[in-house]
Design an enzyme around this catalytic site. Structure first.
Site, PDB file in Angstrom:
ATOM      1  N   GLN A 148       0.821  -1.213   0.000  1.00  0.00           N
ATOM      2  CA  GLN A 148       0.000   0.000   0.000  1.00  0.00           C
ATOM      3  C   GLN A 148       0.855   1.264   0.000  1.00  0.00           C
ATOM      4  O   GLN A 148       0.654   2.167  -0.819  1.00  0.00           O
ATOM      5  CB  GLN A 148      -0.924   0.005   1.220  1.00  0.00           C
ATOM      6  CG  GLN A 148      -1.928  -1.140   1.207  1.00  0.00           C
ATOM      7  CD  GLN A 148      -2.910  -1.044   2.367  1.00  0.00           C
ATOM      8  OE1 GLN A 148      -3.969  -0.461   2.241  1.00  0.00           O
ATOM      9  NE2 GLN A 148      -2.537  -1.607   3.505  1.00  0.00           N
ATOM     10  N   LEU A 149       1.836   1.313   0.896  1.00  0.00           N
ATOM     11  CA  LEU A 149       2.686   2.501   0.986  1.00  0.00           C
ATOM     12  C   LEU A 149       3.604   2.621  -0.220  1.00  0.00           C
ATOM     13  O   LEU A 149       3.768   3.712  -0.793  1.00  0.00           O
ATOM     14  CB  LEU A 149       3.498   2.468   2.284  1.00  0.00           C
ATOM     15  CG  LEU A 149       4.463   3.633   2.519  1.00  0.00           C
ATOM     16  CD1 LEU A 149       3.745   4.973   2.463  1.00  0.00           C
ATOM     17  CD2 LEU A 149       5.194   3.460   3.855  1.00  0.00           C
ATOM     18  N   THR A 153       3.201  -8.377   6.933  1.00  0.00           N
ATOM     19  CA  THR A 153       2.138  -7.658   7.653  1.00  0.00           C
ATOM     20  C   THR A 153       0.893  -8.500   7.934  1.00  0.00           C
ATOM     21  O   THR A 153      -0.069  -7.994   8.496  1.00  0.00           O
ATOM     22  CB  THR A 153       1.703  -6.401   6.875  1.00  0.00           C
ATOM     23  OG1 THR A 153       1.317  -6.800   5.553  1.00  0.00           O
ATOM     24  CG2 THR A 153       2.827  -5.387   6.779  1.00  0.00           C
ATOM     25  N   THR A 173       5.405   0.071  13.311  1.00  0.00           N
ATOM     26  CA  THR A 173       3.990  -0.131  13.616  1.00  0.00           C
ATOM     27  C   THR A 173       3.617   0.188  15.059  1.00  0.00           C
ATOM     28  O   THR A 173       4.462   0.113  15.961  1.00  0.00           O
ATOM     29  CB  THR A 173       3.624  -1.617  13.326  1.00  0.00           C
ATOM     30  OG1 THR A 173       2.285  -1.886  13.767  1.00  0.00           O
ATOM     31  CG2 THR A 173       4.558  -2.561  14.074  1.00  0.00           C
ATOM     32  N   ASP A 174       2.343   0.507  15.261  1.00  0.00           N
ATOM     33  CA  ASP A 174       1.807   0.694  16.618  1.00  0.00           C
ATOM     34  C   ASP A 174       1.751  -0.637  17.387  1.00  0.00           C
ATOM     35  O   ASP A 174       1.555  -0.636  18.604  1.00  0.00           O
ATOM     36  CB  ASP A 174       0.400   1.300  16.556  1.00  0.00           C
ATOM     37  CG  ASP A 174      -0.589   0.421  15.795  1.00  0.00           C
ATOM     38  OD1 ASP A 174      -0.207  -0.150  14.751  1.00  0.00           O
ATOM     39  OD2 ASP A 174      -1.752   0.297  16.236  1.00  0.00           O
ATOM     40  N   TYR A 234       3.937 -10.462  15.118  1.00  0.00           N
ATOM     41  CA  TYR A 234       4.177  -9.318  14.237  1.00  0.00           C
ATOM     42  C   TYR A 234       4.852  -8.178  15.015  1.00  0.00           C
ATOM     43  O   TYR A 234       5.887  -7.650  14.599  1.00  0.00           O
ATOM     44  CB  TYR A 234       2.858  -8.849  13.615  1.00  0.00           C
ATOM     45  CG  TYR A 234       2.971  -7.592  12.793  1.00  0.00           C
ATOM     46  CD1 TYR A 234       3.735  -7.556  11.632  1.00  0.00           C
ATOM     47  CD2 TYR A 234       2.307  -6.420  13.177  1.00  0.00           C
ATOM     48  CE1 TYR A 234       3.837  -6.396  10.873  1.00  0.00           C
ATOM     49  CE2 TYR A 234       2.406  -5.260  12.420  1.00  0.00           C
ATOM     50  CZ  TYR A 234       3.169  -5.250  11.271  1.00  0.00           C
ATOM     51  OH  TYR A 234       3.271  -4.108  10.526  1.00  0.00           O
ATOM     52  N   LYS A 237       8.682  -6.777  14.580  1.00  0.00           N
ATOM     53  CA  LYS A 237       8.836  -5.376  14.165  1.00  0.00           C
ATOM     54  C   LYS A 237       9.672  -4.594  15.191  1.00  0.00           C
ATOM     55  O   LYS A 237      10.495  -3.759  14.814  1.00  0.00           O
ATOM     56  CB  LYS A 237       7.463  -4.709  13.981  1.00  0.00           C
ATOM     57  CG  LYS A 237       6.699  -5.162  12.747  1.00  0.00           C
ATOM     58  CD  LYS A 237       7.362  -4.798  11.425  1.00  0.00           C
ATOM     59  CE  LYS A 237       7.180  -3.359  11.045  1.00  0.00           C
ATOM     60  NZ  LYS A 237       7.739  -3.051   9.696  1.00  0.00           N
ATOM     61  N   TRP A 269      -3.025   1.144  11.391  1.00  0.00           N
ATOM     62  CA  TRP A 269      -4.302   0.971  10.671  1.00  0.00           C
ATOM     63  C   TRP A 269      -4.218   1.502   9.233  1.00  0.00           C
ATOM     64  O   TRP A 269      -5.049   2.289   8.799  1.00  0.00           O
ATOM     65  CB  TRP A 269      -5.442   1.671  11.413  1.00  0.00           C
ATOM     66  CG  TRP A 269      -5.701   1.234  12.811  1.00  0.00           C
ATOM     67  CD1 TRP A 269      -4.870   0.545  13.648  1.00  0.00           C
ATOM     68  CD2 TRP A 269      -6.896   1.489  13.570  1.00  0.00           C
ATOM     69  NE1 TRP A 269      -5.470   0.359  14.871  1.00  0.00           N
ATOM     70  CE2 TRP A 269      -6.712   0.927  14.859  1.00  0.00           C
ATOM     71  CE3 TRP A 269      -8.092   2.156  13.285  1.00  0.00           C
ATOM     72  CZ2 TRP A 269      -7.680   0.991  15.858  1.00  0.00           C
ATOM     73  CZ3 TRP A 269      -9.057   2.223  14.283  1.00  0.00           C
ATOM     74  CH2 TRP A 269      -8.858   1.641  15.551  1.00  0.00           C
TER      75      TRP A 269
END
Length: 285
Positions: A12-13, A64, A103-104, A127, A131, A152
């Site tokens: 996506q990014l 992911t 990531t959060d 995950y 990370k 998200w």
């Protein structure tokens, strides 16, 4: 002309960076996904990086699939940790700027206020564990790196919550969505723009930064916003996480504080609903 290597270019990014690249002709862009640059092939990674010889690396690649990661620790660790270490090490040795996306999920979700970059980490799934290991390796092997934690993520590219919900709301009369996990969505196009704002800023300040869109919502409230913008006629009910068990645990609260990235680089952070409108327009054509 500085050469930018983008890994995970089909994600996506990475896809959003490809769209944005045309606005930055002062850079030479090299977009790679696993076919062109296999980050799992650690033995040959250095050779391949030498061939490309970038001055900037933006690492968008990651394993992911959060639930699959629970049973695929090895793959997760190679992609989210070991390859990051290799990229950081190479970039340090070649005076190459390195931006790594995290990531959060490095947090356990027990906080009650927006998380700053110095909040204690304590991941609760594979995950998140891999990370966080990637972050630590990155800062250890190349202290001049920039790490951006996000949450998200959605986009007009790939599979994500926004596209899934939009589809399901047109197919079904009713939907149940988890209402006790709190955070903020990130439109990948906004994150891509934030990265370019950092890269074109006069001042490179290494360290960890948070980026997501503004707003504090549950997945249920996010779904309601998707319904409202899309004009979908579907009944949506909020349910607790316990009613929807998944292989990987999710942090209950992972809202990110964006003050640091705004103050350091002048990054603009749009409201989540404004960005959602933009993305859904693109998706609906």
């Amino acid at each position: 002309m500085k050469k930018i290597l983008v890994t995970g270019a089909k994600g996506q990014l990475g896809s959003e960076l490809q769209v944005l690249a045309q606005n930055y002709p002062q850079f030479e862009w090299v977009f790679t996904d696993w076919e062109e640059l296999d980050l799992c092939d650690l033995e040959n990674l250095e050779t391949q990086l030498n061939q490309i010889n970038p001055q900037i690396i933006i690492n968008c690649a990651a394993h992911t699939a959060v639930d699959k990661a629970e049973s695929e620790f090895e793959l997760s660790d190679v992609l989210n940790h070991q390859s990051v270490a290799a990229l950081a090490k190479w970039s340090k040795a070649h005076d190459c700027k390195f931006i790594h996306v995290s990531t959060d999920y490095v947090f356990d979700g027990t906080a009650a206020t927006a998380l700053t970059e110095t909040a204690p980490t304590n991941p609760i799934n594979v995950y998140g564990v891999t990370k966080l290991a990637g972050e630590k390796a990155c800062l250890e092997l190349n202290p001049n790196s920039i790490i951006i934690r996000t949450s998200w993520v959605y986009s007009s590219f790939g599979n994500n919550f926004v596209k899934t919900m939009s589809r399901l709301m047109q197919e079904r009369d009713s939907l149940n969505v988890v209402n006790d996990q709190i955070g903020s969505p990130t439109y990948a196009a906004d994150l891509a723009q934030a990265i370019m704002t950092i890269l074109t800023h006069t001042n490179w300040q290494a360290g960890i930064y948070n980026f997501s869109n503004e707003g504090e919502v549950s997945w249920y409230e996010f779904a309601l916003a998707i319904q409202e913008i899309g004009g979908f006629d579907c009944e949506i009910s909020g349910i607790p996480s316990a009613a929807y068990p998944t292989p990987a645990k999710r942090p209950q609260y992972s809202l990110l504080d964006k003050s640091k990235i705004k103050n350091t680089f002048g990054v603009e952070v749009p409201d989540y609903k404004d960005s959602l409108v933009v993305c859904m327009k693109i998706v609906s054509g």
